[in-house]
Motif scaffolding. Structure first.
Motif, mmCIF file in Angstrom:
data_model
loop_
_atom_site.group_PDB
_atom_site.id
_atom_site.type_symbol
_atom_site.label_atom_id
_atom_site.label_comp_id
_atom_site.label_asym_id
_atom_site.label_seq_id
_atom_site.Cartn_x
_atom_site.Cartn_y
_atom_site.Cartn_z
ATOM 1 N N SER A 28 60.865 19.594 65.093
ATOM 2 C CA SER A 28 61.402 19.962 66.474
ATOM 3 C C SER A 28 61.973 21.476 66.653
ATOM 4 C CB SER A 28 62.066 18.860 66.616
ATOM 5 O OG SER A 28 62.679 19.258 68.033
ATOM 6 N N ALA A 29 62.665 22.506 66.249
ATOM 7 C CA ALA A 29 63.396 23.241 66.347
ATOM 8 C C ALA A 29 61.973 24.009 66.143
ATOM 9 C CB ALA A 29 63.687 23.612 65.239
ATOM 10 N N GLY A 30 60.980 23.879 65.114
ATOM 11 C CA GLY A 30 59.913 24.976 64.822
ATOM 12 C C GLY A 30 58.713 24.997 66.591
ATOM 13 N N GLU A 31 58.573 24.202 67.457
ATOM 14 C CA GLU A 31 58.139 23.853 68.233
ATOM 15 C C GLU A 31 58.540 23.881 69.251
ATOM 16 O OE1 GLU A 31 55.888 20.107 68.541
ATOM 17 O OE2 GLU A 31 54.222 20.130 67.483
ATOM 18 N N THR A 32 59.836 23.803 69.399
ATOM 19 C CA THR A 32 60.879 24.463 70.895
ATOM 20 C C THR A 32 60.736 26.290 70.359
ATOM 21 O OG1 THR A 32 62.322 22.630 70.844
ATOM 22 C CG2 THR A 32 62.711 24.706 71.395
#
Length: 222
Positions: A180-184
């Motif tokens: 989630s953090a990476g895609e954001t």
């Protein structure tokens, strides 16, 4: 001379060569599609992908059926490469925390190296359970690796949670946070996001010590 045997062996040889040719051609088309998506974006049409690859759309349809089939093939190849790199990062680390940081860092750097291919590969057509099979299997395998290192870390810390402890959900929770953090982060403008290495260290800290120590204490104005 047994002409019947010779004829069968000759046919088998032709079939083997044809199968090898077909597999090589399929691999070449996947590489061509990957380059097209890298340059054109995940929304590229089959016409655009075929033109970029220097062939016809009918060739892609012959090998992959439709765009979904091509997306699955490209996605599986990209996921296999990412998995190899993640496993290597985990295996060559000196301790569990270094391994976690290395895996997060590799994930971010690979996604950043071709965000269009990452988007194309991770948004695969859903299976009957709503989750793309390739992605589900990938996360299962990565979670298993993280779980091994997590148990090693707990052993080093002389901690023995009970079988019913919520602690055992940590590997899956870690994957969810990283993705989630990476895609954001990947969707943010390059000039408005931290470097991959910095974010990897921050995520590793969040996963291991939480927010404690992430920021300096706010001075008391009184």
């Amino acid at each position: 001379m047994n002409t019947a045997v010779d004829s069968v062996e000759s046919a088998d040889g032709r079939n083997t060569r044809w199968e090898q040719h077909r597999l090589q051609r399929r691999a070449d088309l996947i590489r061509g599609a990957r380059r097209a998506v890298h340059d054109l974006g995940p929304q590229a049409s089959m016409d655009e992908i075929a033109a970029h690859a220097g062939t016809s759309k009918s060739v892609f349809y012959r090998y992959f059926g439709d765009k979904n089939g091509l997306q699955v093939a490209v996605g599986q190849r990209a996921i296999e490469f990412m998995e190899r790199e993640l496993m290597s990062a985990a295996e060559t680390s000196d301790n569990p925390l270094d391994g976690l940081y290395s895996m997060v860092s590799v994930y971010l750097r690979l996604a950043e190296s071709s965000p269009h291919v990452y988007a194309f590969s991770t948004r695969l057509p859903a299976g009957p359970d709503g989750q793309p099979a390739a992605m589900a299997d990938f996360f299962d395998r990565i979670a298993s690796v993280i779980d091994v290192h997590f148990r090693e870390y707990l052993h080093q810390q002389q901690r023995s949670p009970s079988p019913a402890s919520a602690t055992w959900y940590w590997p899956r929770a870690a994957i969810g946070m990283v993705r989630s953090a990476g895609e954001t982060w990947l969707a943010s403008p390059p000039n408005e996001r931290p470097a991959a290495d910095r974010l990897a260290r921050k995520i590793t800290a969040w996963l291991t010590i939480g927010l404690t120590g992430s920021y300096a204490k706010v001075p008391d104005p009184s």
